[in-house]
Design an enzyme around this catalytic site. Structure first.
Site, mmCIF file in Angstrom:
data_model
loop_
_atom_site.group_PDB
_atom_site.id
_atom_site.type_symbol
_atom_site.label_atom_id
_atom_site.label_comp_id
_atom_site.label_asym_id
_atom_site.label_seq_id
_atom_site.Cartn_x
_atom_site.Cartn_y
_atom_site.Cartn_z
ATOM 1 N N ASP A 22 71.833 -27.897 22.704
ATOM 2 C CA ASP A 22 71.280 -26.583 22.329
ATOM 3 C C ASP A 22 71.915 -26.205 20.993
ATOM 4 O OD1 ASP A 22 70.033 -23.963 22.634
ATOM 5 O OD2 ASP A 22 72.023 -23.195 23.078
ATOM 6 N N SER A 23 71.434 -25.124 20.391
ATOM 7 C CA SER A 23 72.061 -24.663 19.158
ATOM 8 C C SER A 23 73.463 -24.107 19.417
ATOM 9 C CB SER A 23 71.208 -23.570 18.514
ATOM 10 O OG SER A 23 71.144 -22.456 19.373
ATOM 11 N N CYS A 32 66.993 -26.160 24.764
ATOM 12 C CA CYS A 32 66.785 -25.173 23.707
ATOM 13 C C CYS A 32 65.284 -25.055 23.507
ATOM 14 C CB CYS A 32 67.455 -25.668 22.425
ATOM 15 S SG CYS A 32 67.099 -24.645 20.989
ATOM 16 N N HIS A 82 69.470 -18.751 25.778
ATOM 17 C CA HIS A 82 70.529 -17.746 25.658
ATOM 18 C C HIS A 82 70.247 -16.490 26.489
ATOM 19 C CE1 HIS A 82 71.820 -20.037 22.105
ATOM 20 N NE2 HIS A 82 72.864 -19.226 21.974
ATOM 21 N N GLU A 84 76.009 -14.887 21.252
ATOM 22 C CA GLU A 84 77.025 -15.730 20.612
ATOM 23 C C GLU A 84 78.266 -14.895 20.242
ATOM 24 O OE1 GLU A 84 76.812 -19.270 19.502
ATOM 25 O OE2 GLU A 84 75.004 -19.566 20.690
ATOM 26 N N CYS A 141 64.184 -18.488 26.035
ATOM 27 C CA CYS A 141 65.302 -18.889 25.170
ATOM 28 C C CYS A 141 66.472 -19.044 26.117
ATOM 29 C CB CYS A 141 65.599 -17.819 24.117
ATOM 30 S SG CYS A 141 67.127 -18.140 23.194
HETATM 31 N N1 DGL Z 1 68.944 -21.188 22.841
HETATM 32 C C1 DGL Z 1 67.934 -21.545 21.949
HETATM 33 C C2 DGL Z 1 66.541 -21.393 22.499
HETATM 34 O O1 DGL Z 1 66.362 -21.606 23.680
HETATM 35 C C3 DGL Z 1 68.099 -21.285 20.484
HETATM 36 C C4 DGL Z 1 68.615 -19.992 20.031
HETATM 37 C C5 DGL Z 1 68.865 -19.992 18.543
HETATM 38 O O2 DGL Z 1 69.690 -20.785 18.103
HETATM 39 O O3 DGL Z 1 68.227 -19.226 17.821
HETATM 40 O O4 DGL Z 1 65.607 -21.108 21.790
#
Ligand code: DGL
Length: 275
Positions: A13-14, A77, A190, A156, A188
């Site tokens: 993931d990022s 991600c 996150h 984050e 997402c």
């Molecule tokens: N967690 C990621 C997603 O599911 C990326 C979030 C990001 O880096 O902008 O899209």
């Protein structure tokens, strides 16, 4: 040379978001070995161009195959999956699982009024990947989607409660709430960390769906289908390794709070010189 079944599952993931998928995978398949890469050195992905995100995804996935000898890759991600999943599936020598189709399956299972919502990063929503995935199911649902710029940055920063994030959630989610959805997919990885704030805005009648469990289940099915699941009769717990392309101390500290004790330490990841 490790037997294929003992080789790790690779996931990326990022940043911290994919840890929601890692948690579900560890809970569902505790004996599987796992290598997780959080690209915190280059996050967020959501506001980057599709080409940049595609290149990051290819670099990391290739490193998982060549440097870590993984038997399968999970793109944990949505932003990366929405622009790179097909290419990864076509070019890599191991199976690649994304989070979009599993998320859509879970979403369609819970809706009763056939009005559903998806929220994600600007990159994910503008890619149209969710519209396409829902159309492919041929189900007659009305989809309302919204990009939520800023949500990832709050996570984050470990700022998952408070007035600031609540005000942003109200502003971004009100149109989705007002469209009458009864189920909202957190598109997402996150966003599950913001579930309380999101639920406050959406109201208790709206079911929040996250793709983590359904993605872990898809991984389980793919392991069985390819006969590469790790032998569980020995009852041994898998090894879990975590890497970050940014500040590894911060990744380990915050990551442990998000994922749990399995994230005891993190190591530095950088793309291999051959790439
Ligand atoms: N967690 C990621 C997603 O599911 C990326 C979030 C990001 O880096 O902008 O899209």
């Amino acid at each position: 040379m490790k037997m294929i079944n003992d080789r790790p599952i690779g996931m990326f993931d990022s940043g911290f978001g994919g840890l929601t998928v890692a948690r579900a995978l560890i809970d569902m398949m505790p004996s599987e070995n796992l290598v997780y890469i959080g690209d915190t050195g280059r996050y967020p992905y959501g506001n980057k161009s599709a080409d940049d995100v595609r290149n990051f995804a290819l670099e990391i996935a290739n490193s998982l195959v060549h440097d870590f000898n993984v038997k399968m890759i999970v793109v944990a991600c949505n932003t990366a999956a929405s622009v790179a999943l097909k290419e990864l599936q076509q070019t890599l020598s191991v199976p690649v699982i994304g989070v979009i189709e599993p998320g859509v399956r879970a979403l369609l299972r819970v809706t009763r009024n056939k009005k559903v919502g998806v929220i994600g990063t600007v990159g994910t929503i503008s890619s149209g990947a969710y519209d396409q995935a829902i159309t492919a199911t041929k189900s007659q649902v009305k989809l309302t989607s919204a990009a939520c710029p800023g949500f990832v940055e709050f996570v984050e920063r470990d700022q998952t409660t408070g007035d600031e994030v609540a005000a942003l959630a109200e502003k971004l989610l009100a149109p989705v709430r007002d469209s009458g959805v009864d189920a909202l997919l957190l598109g997402c990885t996150h966003y599950p960390y913001l579930s309380n704030v999101i639920s406050e805005v959406m109201g208790l009648d709206v079911t929040l769906v996250n793709s983590a469990d359904e993605t872990a289940a898809a991984v389980g099915e793919a392991l069985v289908a390819s006969q590469t699941a790790r032998d569980t009769t020995a009852n041994s717990l898998g090894a879990h390794e975590f890497y970050s392309s940014g500040d590894v101390k911060h990744f380990a500290l915050l990551g442990r709070r998000f994922l749990g004790p399995e994230l005891a330490a993190a190591k530095f990841w950088q793309k291999s010189s051959g790439q």
